[in-house]
Design a protein around this motif. Structure first.
Motif, PDB file in Angstrom:
ATOM      1  N   HIS A   3       1.612  77.253 -86.091  1.00 55.98           N
ATOM      2  CA  HIS A   3       0.455  76.603 -86.709  1.00 55.98           C
ATOM      3  C   HIS A   3       0.219  75.220 -86.089  1.00 55.98           C
ATOM      4  N   HIS A  29      -2.853  73.385 -83.645  1.00 59.02           N
ATOM      5  CA  HIS A  29      -3.551  72.095 -83.753  1.00 59.02           C
ATOM      6  C   HIS A  29      -3.512  71.353 -82.419  1.00 59.02           C
ATOM      7  N   GLU A  80      -8.882  73.587 -89.244  1.00 56.92           N
ATOM      8  CA  GLU A  80      -7.758  74.538 -89.236  1.00 56.92           C
ATOM      9  C   GLU A  80      -8.043  75.783 -88.389  1.00 56.92           C
ATOM     10  N   SER A  99      -5.257  76.239 -85.636  1.00 51.19           N
ATOM     11  CA  SER A  99      -3.925  76.349 -86.228  1.00 51.19           C
ATOM     12  C   SER A  99      -3.751  77.693 -86.935  1.00 51.19           C
TER      13      SER A  99
HETATM   14 ZN   LIG Z   1      -2.943  72.610 -90.352  1.00 52.76          ZN
END
Ligand SMILES: [Zn+2]
Length: 599
Positions: A387, A391, A414, A417
């Motif tokens: 995750h 990013h 997000e 991610s």
């Molecule tokens: Zn995040």
């Protein structure tokens, strides 16, 4: 054979010496004097009168960019220092110093934005068509739009100064009220006094009696103080509505939708698609109730573990698992992740005095990222690592973009991610060695879907309805309970045997004053990413180029334009959202089938 990846990050290459760094001190001093220059510039900045002012605007933007980069570089580094050692007192001092610089920067920037907003329409158009300003047209238009949505400078200044005590003060009072609550628990015959945070953590305790006890004790604590919470929520809501009214904003969703650069139709399409597809998740909740030996699932059982993932991965193994599966998706993502592992961009070691949780932060001046987490070997740690790498990959994809064009909104933050995490979570399910293991991994994914589609939906429904009623006066604690229960019934599509009436008092997000409607952007982000992931599964590794182009544009267009340009999809239509939902429905079906299967 790959090299052994370090488990401790390298901060020395950024500023040697940690919180005592001389280089950091010099950097802060330089930022300080550059800021003084910007403040001067802001003071003398005049409303552009003709196209000839193009050069002055370019100079201003370059100054803004430079300081923004310096502030982000220092801010990220200081954040890393604090996270790696919560006892680092000097880092805390640096952080407050940094906060002051940031506030000064914001004030100067706002003064400039206010001047720009006053530009005559034809001059403005000509300026944005010019060669050097074209690339900033989205951001500049947004600045101007925002300034135009507001009241006069003088009136807004009054609102801002009254907000400190009249608005934000209520939010701080909420934190104090919650901090004051002590939950008396009886665990294994022993009495324990817990904070709300500690009691909340028991929601996933394997012991059903403990889950129920902590829920009931907390519900009692919220009931006991419900008048205080109702007063706080009504005051925050009342202040917000009054400001909106003065500015002439009719809908409470205007501000959050604007902040997320999206349309109401898009939001409606998203919730519409979700509402139509809740049955498989209701079935899952019922199955889960059965597995816990109950007739229907109670609120306090939603987070209960039904099976446990016991597979363990050494750090190196986890990293190689990520790299292998990233590679199946696209060469760039894999190459990038190898570099992050090798160059010491990741802090993963399990040791004391580290802050809990994980994050990724970018260092724009050196074009690097740093990832923070505590790795203890579970599959969920591996997913978290993926995750955060996602990013970092988002920042990497945005590198060719001008720094002023990199400020993406919460709803797309997000995207990369979740995408990266999905690659790994799906691979883990496929890779599972036993039925138990597979169920645990699927459940992990399903809990997330339930949170985004059901829990957050109920928060959104509650908040919208609360604000509507608040327009006509104070909403009583009793009524808030009713609204919450109705919203939960609807959000969970009747899938729960019992609800949590005082959830409105327990959830901090309703009391955040800086960001209104701290709920739907989460669901948007999750589903937006899943729909892109569904597309990637269809198109294979050549999709990566398109994917990176989409990430590059996340901060210079509306959500609708972004999806149309890069995916050819109309997100104001439910069909787009249903693609992402379908992946989650499949998880639910797999889970339900696996539970029913013998052996
Ligand atoms: Zn995040």
């Amino acid at each position: 054979m790959t090299v052994k990846f370090p488990e401790v990050w390298d901060l020395e290459v950024l500023f040697p010496g940690g919180s005592n760094s001389k280089e950091l001190r010099l950097h802060i001093e330089k930022t300080n004097s550059d800021l003084a220059e910007l403040e001067q510039l802001a003071e003398n900045f005049e409303v552009p009168a003709s196209e000839k002012d193009e050069a002055a605007i370019v100079t201003m933007l370059e100054t803004v960019k430079g300081i923004m980069q310096q502030l982000n570089q220092a801010g990220s580094f200081i954040g890393c220092l604090q996270a790696q050692n919560t006892e680092d007192k000097k880092a805390a001092i640096l952080q407050s110093e940094d906060a002051v610089l940031n506030a000064r920067f914001q004030t100067a920037l706002q003064a400039i934005q206010q001047q720009l907003a006053k530009t005559e329409e034809n001059v403005w158009k000509a300026l944005l068509d010019s060669e050097s300003l074209k690339e900033f047209s989205f951001v500049l238009n947004e600045w101007r739009e925002e300034a135009n949505m507001l009241l006069s400078e003088k009136e807004e200044n009054i609102i801002t100064s009254l907000s400190t005590d009249g608005y934000h003060g209520w939010s701080q009072l909420y934190d104090m009220l919650v901090g004051d609550i002590k939950i008396k628990m009886n665990i294994g015959g022993e009495e324990k006094i817990l904070s709300v945070g500690q009691a909340n953590n028991l929601s996933s305790d394997p012991d059903a009696a403990i889950r129920q006890q902590s829920y009931e004790k907390m519900e009692a604590a919220w009931t006991d103080k419900e008048e205080f919470f109702a007063k706080t929520l009504n005051s925050i809501g009342g202040f917000r509505l009054e400001v909106y009214k003065k500015r002439g904003w009719d809908s409470v969703l205007q501000e959050p939708l604007h902040m997320n650069r999206m349309k109401q139709e898009t939001l409606d399409a998203m919730w519409g698609a979700i509402s139509k597809n809740k049955q498989p998740f209701v079935d899952y909740l019922n199955k889960k109730g059965e597995m816990l030996g109950k007739d229907g699932l109670d609120w306090f059982d939603v987070d209960a573990p039904v099976t446990e993932s016991t597979q363990q991965f050494a750090y190196q193994e986890g990293a190689e698992f990520i790299l292998e599966h990233f590679g199946k998706f696209g060469p760039e993502l894999q190459k990038f992740a190898v570099q992050a592992f090798e160059k010491g961009w990741i802090e993963a070691e399990d040791r004391p005095n580290k802050r809990p949780g994980g994050f990724c932060t970018s260092l724009p001046m050196t074009e690097e990222s740093r990832i923070f987490m505590t790795y203890s070997g579970s599959m969920s740690n591996v997913a978290t690592l993926a995750h955060e790498l996602g990013h970092a990959f988002h920042s990497h994809a945005m590198q060719p973009v001008h720094p002023l064009n990199r400020s993406y909104a919460m709803n797309v933050a997000e995207t990369a991610s979740t995408f990266a995490e999905m690659i790994v979570a799906d691979a883990a399910v496929k890779n599972a060695q036993s039925k138990e293991e597979k169920l645990a991994l699927l459940e992990d994914k399903l809990q997330r879907s339930v949170a985004f589609f059901m829990n957050i939906h109920s928060r959104f429904l509650f908040e919208t309805r609360f604000y509507e009623e608040r327009k006509n006066g104070v909403v009583s604690a009793e009524r808030l309970n009713e609204l919450m229960e109705e919203a939960q019934q609807e959000g969970f599509a009747g899938g729960l045997k019992s609800t949590h009436p005082h959830f409105w008092a327990s959830k901090l997000h309703f009391y955040i004053t800086d960001v209104p409607f701290y709920n739907f952007p989460y669901t948007f982000g999750y589903l937006f990413s899943l729909s892109i992931y569904a597309k990637a599964l269809e198109e294979g590794s050549q999709f990566e180029e398109k994917y990176m182009a989409l990430l590059r544009d996340t901060a210079i267009m509306t959500a609708e334009d972004l999806a149309m340009k890069h995916l050819g999809e109309d997100i104001t239509q439910q069909t787009f959202w249903e693609k992402g939902i379908a992946l989650c429905v499949k998880d639910a079906e797999d889970f339900n089938a696996l539970v029913s299967s013998v052996g």
